[in-house]
Design an enzyme around this catalytic site. Structure first.
Site, PDB file in Angstrom:
ATOM      1  CB  CYS A  15      46.171  17.414  39.353  1.00 20.96           C
ATOM      2  SG  CYS A  15      47.887  17.919  39.224  1.00 20.96           S
ATOM      3  CG  HIS A  63      44.088  20.853  38.284  1.00 18.86           C
ATOM      4  ND1 HIS A  63      44.625  21.245  39.489  1.00 18.86           N
ATOM      5  CD2 HIS A  63      45.118  20.374  37.535  1.00 18.86           C
ATOM      6  CE1 HIS A  63      45.922  20.998  39.469  1.00 18.86           C
ATOM      7  NE2 HIS A  63      46.244  20.475  38.301  1.00 18.86           N
ATOM      8  CG  ASN A  93      49.386  22.284  38.918  1.00 19.84           C
ATOM      9  OD1 ASN A  93      48.739  22.003  39.929  1.00 19.84           O
ATOM     10  ND2 ASN A  93      49.538  21.461  37.908  1.00 19.84           N
TER      11      ASN A  93
HETATM   12  N1  ACO Z   1      61.052  28.449  29.097  1.00 19.82           N
HETATM   13  C1  ACO Z   1      61.431  28.515  27.833  1.00 19.82           C
HETATM   14  N2  ACO Z   1      61.346  27.481  26.990  1.00 19.82           N
HETATM   15  C2  ACO Z   1      60.830  26.329  27.468  1.00 19.82           C
HETATM   16  C3  ACO Z   1      60.414  26.183  28.779  1.00 19.82           C
HETATM   17  C4  ACO Z   1      60.541  27.301  29.616  1.00 19.82           C
HETATM   18  N3  ACO Z   1      60.162  27.288  30.902  1.00 19.82           N
HETATM   19  N4  ACO Z   1      59.928  24.939  28.955  1.00 19.82           N
HETATM   20  C5  ACO Z   1      60.054  24.312  27.774  1.00 19.82           C
HETATM   21  N5  ACO Z   1      60.603  25.152  26.872  1.00 19.82           N
HETATM   22  C6  ACO Z   1      60.914  24.897  25.479  1.00 19.82           C
HETATM   23  C7  ACO Z   1      61.085  23.437  25.178  1.00 19.82           C
HETATM   24  O1  ACO Z   1      62.394  23.008  25.505  1.00 19.82           O
HETATM   25  C8  ACO Z   1      60.813  23.420  23.695  1.00 19.82           C
HETATM   26  O2  ACO Z   1      61.983  23.817  23.035  1.00 19.82           O
HETATM   27  P1  ACO Z   1      62.438  23.075  21.671  1.00 19.82           P
HETATM   28  O3  ACO Z   1      61.309  23.298  20.712  1.00 19.82           O
HETATM   29  O4  ACO Z   1      63.703  23.772  21.334  1.00 19.82           O
HETATM   30  O5  ACO Z   1      62.601  21.629  22.055  1.00 19.82           O
HETATM   31  C9  ACO Z   1      59.770  24.513  23.501  1.00 19.82           C
HETATM   32  O6  ACO Z   1      59.823  25.314  24.680  1.00 19.82           O
HETATM   33  C10 ACO Z   1      58.359  23.988  23.319  1.00 19.82           C
HETATM   34  O7  ACO Z   1      58.147  22.966  24.277  1.00 19.82           O
HETATM   35  P2  ACO Z   1      56.753  22.255  24.412  1.00 19.82           P
HETATM   36  O8  ACO Z   1      56.836  21.247  25.505  1.00 19.82           O
HETATM   37  O9  ACO Z   1      56.271  21.817  23.080  1.00 19.82           O
HETATM   38  O10 ACO Z   1      55.861  23.507  24.871  1.00 19.82           O
HETATM   39  P3  ACO Z   1      54.343  23.529  25.111  1.00 19.82           P
HETATM   40  O11 ACO Z   1      53.747  24.608  24.319  1.00 19.82           O
HETATM   41  O12 ACO Z   1      53.719  22.169  25.051  1.00 19.82           O
HETATM   42  O13 ACO Z   1      54.272  24.002  26.638  1.00 19.82           O
HETATM   43  C11 ACO Z   1      53.950  23.074  28.826  1.00 19.82           C
HETATM   44  C12 ACO Z   1      54.906  23.226  27.627  1.00 19.82           C
HETATM   45  C13 ACO Z   1      53.708  24.447  29.392  1.00 19.82           C
HETATM   46  C14 ACO Z   1      54.642  22.194  29.854  1.00 19.82           C
HETATM   47  C15 ACO Z   1      52.649  22.435  28.348  1.00 19.82           C
HETATM   48  O14 ACO Z   1      52.887  21.299  27.593  1.00 19.82           O
HETATM   49  C16 ACO Z   1      51.757  22.076  29.505  1.00 19.82           C
HETATM   50  O15 ACO Z   1      51.306  22.918  30.248  1.00 19.82           O
HETATM   51  N6  ACO Z   1      51.436  20.792  29.633  1.00 19.82           N
HETATM   52  C17 ACO Z   1      50.609  20.345  30.730  1.00 19.82           C
HETATM   53  C18 ACO Z   1      51.508  19.945  31.805  1.00 19.82           C
HETATM   54  C19 ACO Z   1      50.954  20.194  33.164  1.00 19.82           C
HETATM   55  O16 ACO Z   1      50.233  21.123  33.418  1.00 19.82           O
HETATM   56  N7  ACO Z   1      51.342  19.346  34.052  1.00 19.82           N
HETATM   57  C20 ACO Z   1      50.998  19.546  35.422  1.00 19.82           C
HETATM   58  C21 ACO Z   1      50.531  18.347  36.102  1.00 19.82           C
HETATM   59  S1  ACO Z   1      49.147  17.642  35.325  1.00 19.82           S
HETATM   60  C22 ACO Z   1      47.991  18.679  35.502  1.00 19.82           C
HETATM   61  O17 ACO Z   1      47.992  19.391  36.450  1.00 19.82           O
HETATM   62  C23 ACO Z   1      46.969  18.718  34.469  1.00 19.82           C
END
Ligand code: ACO
Length: 331
Positions: free
Chosen positions: A115, A256, A286
């Protein structure tokens, strides 16, 4: 004597036509439009059609960039292609684009910075302009994330999209415009938190790697989120401080586009106003190396940028890699 500065003299972008909405994904995995919007700010993304590849997207973005500048492809000296989803491991996507553009005087290479790839590529291209080694450098941030995202993993499949953004770098004829400064960083100890485990020399493709779904993106979303906010904000603050610039004086902060909450938290740490922040994650999700050039293109197109405006780019991604670039807009 004044140092030659590189400036962005033209931009182009291309996203595939196929729109994939949150509802579309909700029919494949257990998720909802509401969850995706609330947690990420994404409404839809574009995916390539069957048979469409990275070089198909990136060649169009590059062509559009050159056409807008009125530059003949044969004038290009260097093509840098930040990407983690090349058409194939080799030849490089840069060579494929070079051939399709007819840029027969250019050399080029792909750059693996995830990224942060576009910022790495922009800083790299800038060096070739500043030293006088090149007069025209194309930097094409491009990714087909739909080719490496597990369609059955709801935690990742909702986050990504496909697209390409190109910029042309040339020596700035006027004083005061162009790439002013940059800080780029890496911390390889963050590698395990965001990776595609198989397909390289460590784990060549095998029935086992396919069965274990190791040719897809794997990430610890919470850890990535935490570091993304801290590192993007800190590196941007450091860059502004060492250039004696108040964040309030930035015209546009282009982060980003990974998650709307990451963007908001980063901007809050920098105490930026909403109108200073570039956002288009709602429409494209993304697109990894393409998010920043696509965003820049769109803000230029809608007239948000004028010559001399201060622009700050910031990124964070796999590696970990991150960084920030300060420029005075030159168009
Ligand atoms: N729909 C519904 N529920 C979901 C989904 C979905 N698409 N994805 C995850 N969940 C659930 C999980 O299973 C979890 O359930 P549980 O509590 O029963 O285990 C719950 O939602 C919460 O999961 P978390 O991972 O804690 O959710 P969070 O609020 O952290 O959001 C996310 C997840 C959106 C992935 C976030 O952590 C994020 O954006 N992280 C950055 C990742 C990223 O952007 N990576 C890209 C590459 S790096 C970069 O570009 C910076």
């Amino acid at each position: 004597m004044r140092k030659t500065r590189a400036y962005i003299s033209s931009l182009g972008m291309y996203v595939p036509e196929k729109r994939v909405t949150n509802q579309d994904l909700a029919s494949i995995v257990e998720t909802s439009d509401e969850w995706i919007r609330e947690r990420t700010g994404i409404s839809e993304r574009r995916f390539v059609a069957e048979g469409q590849s990275n070089s198909d997207l990136s060649t169009i973005a590059a062509q559009r960039c050159l056409e807008r500048a009125g530059v003949d492809p044969e004038e290009i000296d260097l093509i840098i292609v930040p990407t983690v989803t090349p058409d194939m491991m080799f030849p490089s996507t840069a060579c494929l684009i070079q051939d399709r553009l007819g840029a027969k005087n250019a050399w080029g290479f792909d750059l693996s910075g995830a990224c942060s790839g576009f910022l790495y590529g922009l800083a790299c291209g800038t060096q070739f302009i500043e030293t006088g080694a090149c007069k025209k450098v194309l930097v094409v941030g491009t990714d087909v994330m739909s080719s490496i995202v597990d369609p059955q993993d709801r935690a990742t499949c909702v986050l990504f999209g496909d697209g390409a953004g190109a910029v042309l770098l040339e020596p700035a004829a006027e004083a005061g415009i162009g790439i002013v400064d940059f800080i780029l960083r890496a911390d390889g100890s963050g590698g395990p938190y965001l990776k595609m485990p198989a397909g390289g020399s460590r784990k060549p493709p095998s029935i086992e790697t396919i069965q274990n779904r190791e040719h897809y993106v794997h990430q610890d979303g919470r850890t990535v989120f935490k570091y993304a906010v801290k590192y993007m904000a800190d590196v941007s603050a450091d860059l502004l401080k060492r250039n004696d610039i108040d964040p309030q004086d930035i015209k546009l902060f282009v982060p980003h586009q990974a998650n709307m909450r990451i963007i908001k938290s980063t901007a809050d740490r920098l105490k930026l106003r909403n109108e200073q922040i570039a956002v288009n994650i709602d429409r494209y999700a993304n697109t990894t190396a393409a998010t920043i050039p696509i965003c820049l293109f769109e803000y230029q197109e809608k007239g948000s940028l004028s010559k001399g405006d201060l622009v700050v780019l910031a990124s964070f991604g796999a590696g970990f890699t991150w960084g920030s670039i300060l420029l005075r807009w030159g168009l």
